[in-house]
Scaffold this active site. Structure first.
Site, PDB file in Angstrom:
ATOM      1  N   ASP A 513      -8.013  13.518  -0.903  1.00  0.00           N
ATOM      2  CA  ASP A 513      -6.497  13.720  -1.112  1.00  0.00           C
ATOM      3  C   ASP A 513      -6.372  15.453  -1.118  1.00  0.00           C
ATOM      4  O   ASP A 513      -7.475  16.440  -1.069  1.00  0.00           O
ATOM      5  CB  ASP A 513      -6.028  13.379  -2.484  1.00  0.00           C
ATOM      6  CG  ASP A 513      -4.577  13.542  -2.534  1.00  0.00           C
ATOM      7  OD1 ASP A 513      -3.840  13.616  -1.676  1.00  0.00           O
ATOM      8  OD2 ASP A 513      -4.162  13.428  -3.865  1.00  0.00           O
ATOM      9  N   THR A 515      -3.962  17.689  -2.845  1.00  0.00           N
ATOM     10  CA  THR A 515      -3.531  17.990  -4.527  1.00  0.00           C
ATOM     11  C   THR A 515      -4.757  17.842  -5.371  1.00  0.00           C
ATOM     12  O   THR A 515      -5.010  16.565  -5.636  1.00  0.00           O
ATOM     13  CB  THR A 515      -2.030  17.716  -4.683  1.00  0.00           C
ATOM     14  OG1 THR A 515      -1.213  17.938  -3.716  1.00  0.00           O
ATOM     15  CG2 THR A 515      -1.916  18.341  -5.981  1.00  0.00           C
ATOM     16  N   ASP A 712      -7.534  11.105  -7.467  1.00  0.00           N
ATOM     17  CA  ASP A 712      -7.132  11.459  -8.845  1.00  0.00           C
ATOM     18  C   ASP A 712      -6.098  10.661  -9.555  1.00  0.00           C
ATOM     19  O   ASP A 712      -5.705  10.861 -10.735  1.00  0.00           O
ATOM     20  CB  ASP A 712      -7.257  12.728  -9.276  1.00  0.00           C
ATOM     21  CG  ASP A 712      -6.252  13.716  -8.485  1.00  0.00           C
ATOM     22  OD1 ASP A 712      -5.638  12.857  -7.780  1.00  0.00           O
ATOM     23  OD2 ASP A 712      -5.933  14.731  -8.800  1.00  0.00           O
TER      24      ASP A 712
END
Length: 824
Positions: A513, A515, A712
């Protein structure tokens, strides 16, 4: 359907009475219950005649809000029991010969024992499916069972190690004069024959050898008998047979030489004895056991080190402002705790007052202290370096990061890697084959060997039994796994199980990912551009009022910016979140939409007036949020999330390791491509929804790639589960961590690089161990059998065989312990 168990994964093998867990590959159903077995032998024995092992007694139900039926077997009877322990015969009468009251009392006592946390489960370091509630020996390999979970309160003493060390010391004292007596005549002048008559010399050898061959070797005999009972033939089967044959033969030869043919006797009428062989074999094997047990205790050092990090007390700030010291166990969620300079932070929490630098190296492996201020998260057991902090407790007890690390390391150390199945399969066939080879060796030497044929036959058969012990084969994988998981934990790398270590080495594609993984994960609003008819503050007011109800980090950045400017936010009405697109709701009676370009498409809003400005910002790596009020654009908000300093170097290293890096982000394509260009990422998939990430993982896997997925958030959990290796960044959500096979305490790509390097080193180490063990046994057995004798006149003494066998085990252990020194 009932299962035949005693709770907490404890399933009792009805044939051999040992505990196994639900991961056992051998199970069957009988009379509506599932039975699990420790081995194929027990399974087949049960299948042939289940009634012999299961004689059911009348079920007794104990009601305590729920109905529990846990079954326990003793002497072939199935008994209700509420404990997750497997008790011995002492419990038989409690369930069979007494009434409901006695059963209920026993059940309540056992349940209370569980809740008090006093239950201890023992397991085999080489066969984690074997479990017991008391110490003992593994029925599969004969090794002593160890505590499943290491605790700081564990006694540093190892009773098995101390017992073996004592036996070894006594053996050394006795074996020296034994060797002098037996081998002394090899010196010039044959001094032993001058000092002692042949009969007396043999009797003295018997006196020195007997304590070694009987008392010192007794644990080997016990384990050998246990292996024969359950037909789980193992290294102790071979050791027990070899030593017993050498000793018993020598005793018979010493006291009854007349039963042997004349050609077996010396000129003085004495038969050849091998007391020194039995004594030296036992002494050398004891040495190997002592070194092995000593080394195995070192594998728990990493967990002990982690456990030792936790502080014992904390300073609680009471509601009236008073401060008192309390034990760590008494801290509750929400408590305010004072952490002074130099003190350890007691639990996981959030800073509510003060600023300081915190040393997190013992948890994350990151050497430099990290600045902490109000609103920042802190991890329990890390060290406050300078300023004073007030921390609000958020995770306590077993929920803290440290406790979860210890739990994961414990579980990983006791798990099996798929490669271990090869060693298990070989070991299962190996021992019976070795016994057969020993028998054939005896027959061939007895029939075709030189005189004295019987002596040659028995000594070579014993050499085969001793050198073939497959302990090195059994230790090859678990020792490496235990050392590697401990090493990983000290660097903030947590493997859920051994299989994750094995799979990680094969990964060739990493999906990440943007971010929080490539970027800092702390986005900030730096640009607000209103459309005609709106002001900057109005754009922020509408966006932040809606974002108050959102949990997205970009939303938090918008809210923080509005609060910085002193804007008074209201509560939105009819709030709704539209996955992957944005949010919607009513603010002051006006319809407001906040999100990316897809939110405008969802509600057919014309954004042509702000589209060009948005694209310019996106090309500069900004994430752009569009704010729409009453169906017309109100403005755009530019949010920048700085790229982590570690990302560029990590991606370069991953490329050198042959791993392709793919970015999958919900952010818009232009922003994603801008970040990817800066970092040299191979492929970019932007504006993806959670289901798109799942499909992306599927696509790569169908193409034959081995995929690791790092994430996350909650939305990453499905893709983490589907990937070959799911990697949860430790800064993320619980559900992401639970879905992953690897957790990185510090969420950055450097952790992934370290995890890959550790996985690579571990698998290389395991392959070295297995190669050495296979080669050792493949070469050692034929040499011991005497294949070199016809060509070179070389025979392998049982003493040399014992030394070689012990050396092979110690070599495997030493090679595994090298993993502690690798640099990540």
């Amino acid at each position: 359907m009932n299962t035949y168990h005693n709770e907490k994964k404890g399933f009792i093998d009805p044939v051999c009475k040992m505990e196994v867990n639900e991961n056992s590959q051998f199970s069957t159903e009988f009379n509506g219950k599932i039975y699990y077995f420790c081995s194929n032998h027990c399974y087949e024995k049960f299948i042939k005649s289940p009634e012999d092992f299961v004689k059911e007694k009348k079920d007794i139900h104990h009601h305590s809000g729920h109905e529990h039926k846990h079954h326990h077997v003793e002497n072939g009877h199935q008994i209700d029991n509420h404990s997750h322990h497997t008790h011995g015969k002492e419990d038989d009468h409690a369930c069979c010969d007494t009434g409901l009251d006695e059963v209920q009392k026993e059940a309540e006592k056992n349940i209370s024992r569980v809740f008090e946390g006093k239950s201890i489960i023992y397991t085999c370091p080489m066969h984690p499916e074997v479990e017991s509630d008391k110490p003992g020996n593994c029925p599969k390999c004969g090794m002593a069972l160890e505590k499943k979970e290491i605790t700081l309160d564990d006694d540093e003493r190892n009773p098995e190690y101390e017992d073996m060390l004592k036996r070894f010391k006594v053996s050394v004292v006795l074996v020296i004069p034994l060797l002098i007596l037996a081998m002394g005549d090899m010196l010039p002048g044959a001094p032993m024959s001058k000092l002692f008559s042949p009969k007396l010399k043999v009797m003295l050898e018997f006196v020195f050898a007997t304590p070694i061959a009987v008392w010192a070797a007794w644990p080997f005999y016990e384990k050998a008998v246990l292996s024969l009972k359950g037909f789980n033939l193992n290294m102790f089967t071979l050791i027990g047979l070899g030593v017993a044959i050498a000793y018993i033969y020598s005793v018979v030869a010493a006291f009854l030489p007349g039963i042997f043919p004349p050609e077996f006797l010396s000129e003085t009428g004495e038969a050849q004895v091998y007391f020194e062989a039995a004594g030296v074999i036992v002494t050398l094997i004891l040495l190997g056991q002592v070194l092995e047990l000593k080394a195995r205790t070192q594998t728990g050092a990493a967990i002990k080190k982690l456990l030792g990090l936790a502080p014992k007390s904390a300073r609680l700030i009471r509601e009236n402002g008073d401060e008192i010291d309390i034990s760590i166990e008494k801290i509750k969620v929400g408590d305010l705790l004072r952490v002074r300079p130099g003190e350890k932070i007691p639990v996981d929490g959030e800073v509510v007052e003060g600023e300081s630098f915190v040393d997190e190296s013992m948890i994350t492996g990151k050497p430099l202290p990290v600045k902490k201020k109000k609103g920042d998260k802190v991890i329990g057991a890390t060290v406050n370096k300078k300023g004073s902090l007030v921390v609000r407790a958020e995770r306590v007890g077993s929920d803290t990061m440290l406790a979860r690390i210890v739990k994961m390391v414990n579980e990983a150390q006791r798990s099996k890697a798929p490669i271990q199945k090869l060693a298990d399969t070989v070991s299962g066939y190996f021992v019976p084959i070795v016994i057969l080879v020993a028998v054939i060796t005896f027959i061939v030497w007895f029939k075709f060997g030189p005189e004295p044929k019987f002596s040659y036959a028995i000594i070579n058969a014993i050499a085969v039994l001793i050198i073939a012990c497959p302990c090195a084969l059994g230790l090859a994988t678990p020792m490496s796994i235990m050392v590697a998981t401990g090493k990983g934990a000290t660097h903030g790398i947590l493997f859920r199980n051994a299989e994750a270590i094995e799979k990680f080495e094969k990964v060739n594609i990493l999906i990440v990912d943007k971010t929080g993984t490539l970027t800092e994960g702390e986005p900030k609003v730096t640009i607000v551009k209103p459309a005609e008819g709106f002001t900057e503050n109005e754009v922020l007011f509408y966006a932040a009022t809606l974002e108050k109800s959102s949990e997205h980090p970009l939303g938090a950045a918008v809210v923080n910016k509005a609060l910085e400017l002193g804007l008074s936010l209201k509560s939105p009405e009819k709030f709704q979140s539209i996955t992957g697109k944005g949010i919607a709701g009513k603010v002051d009676g006006r319809e407001v939409y906040v999100g990316n370009r897809k939110i405008a498409e969802e509600f057919n809003i014309d954004i042509s007036g702000i589209k060009n400005e948005a694209e310019k910002l996106q090309q500069e790596a900004y994430t752009v949020i569009m704010v729409i009020v009453d169906s017309r654009p109100a403005g755009i908000i530019g949010i920048i999330d700085p790229i982590k300093e570690t990302s560029l170097d990590a991606i370069k290293t991953l490329h050198k390791l042959g791993i392709k890096v793919v970015m999958a982000t919900g952010d818009n394509k232009k922003t994603a491509e801008a970040v990817a260009n800066k970092l040299g990422i191979d492929s970019v998939f932007a504006e993806v929804l959670p289901e798109d990430k799942v499909n992306l993982v599927k696509k790569f896997r169908e193409e034959g790639d081995i995929v690791a997925m790092a994430g996350d958030g909650i939305n990453d959990a499905p893709a983490l589960t589907l990937a070959d290796v799911g990697i949860a960044m430790g800064t993320g959500t619980d559900i992401a961590i639970e879905s992953a096979e690897v957790t990185l305490v510090k969420g950055n790509l450097q952790g992934i690089v370290k995890a890959y390097q550790l996985s690579k080193a571990t698998m290389r180490n395991i392959k070295q161990n297995l190669f050495f063990a296979f080669i050792y046994n493949s070469v050692g057995v034929p040499v011991a059998a005497g294949v070199l004798y016809p060509f070179f006149g070389i025979l392998l003494s049982p003493i040399i065989a014992a030394a070689a066998m012990s050396f092979s085990s110690v070599s495997v252990i030493g090679n595994s312990l090298r993993l502690r020194n690798i640099k990540l």
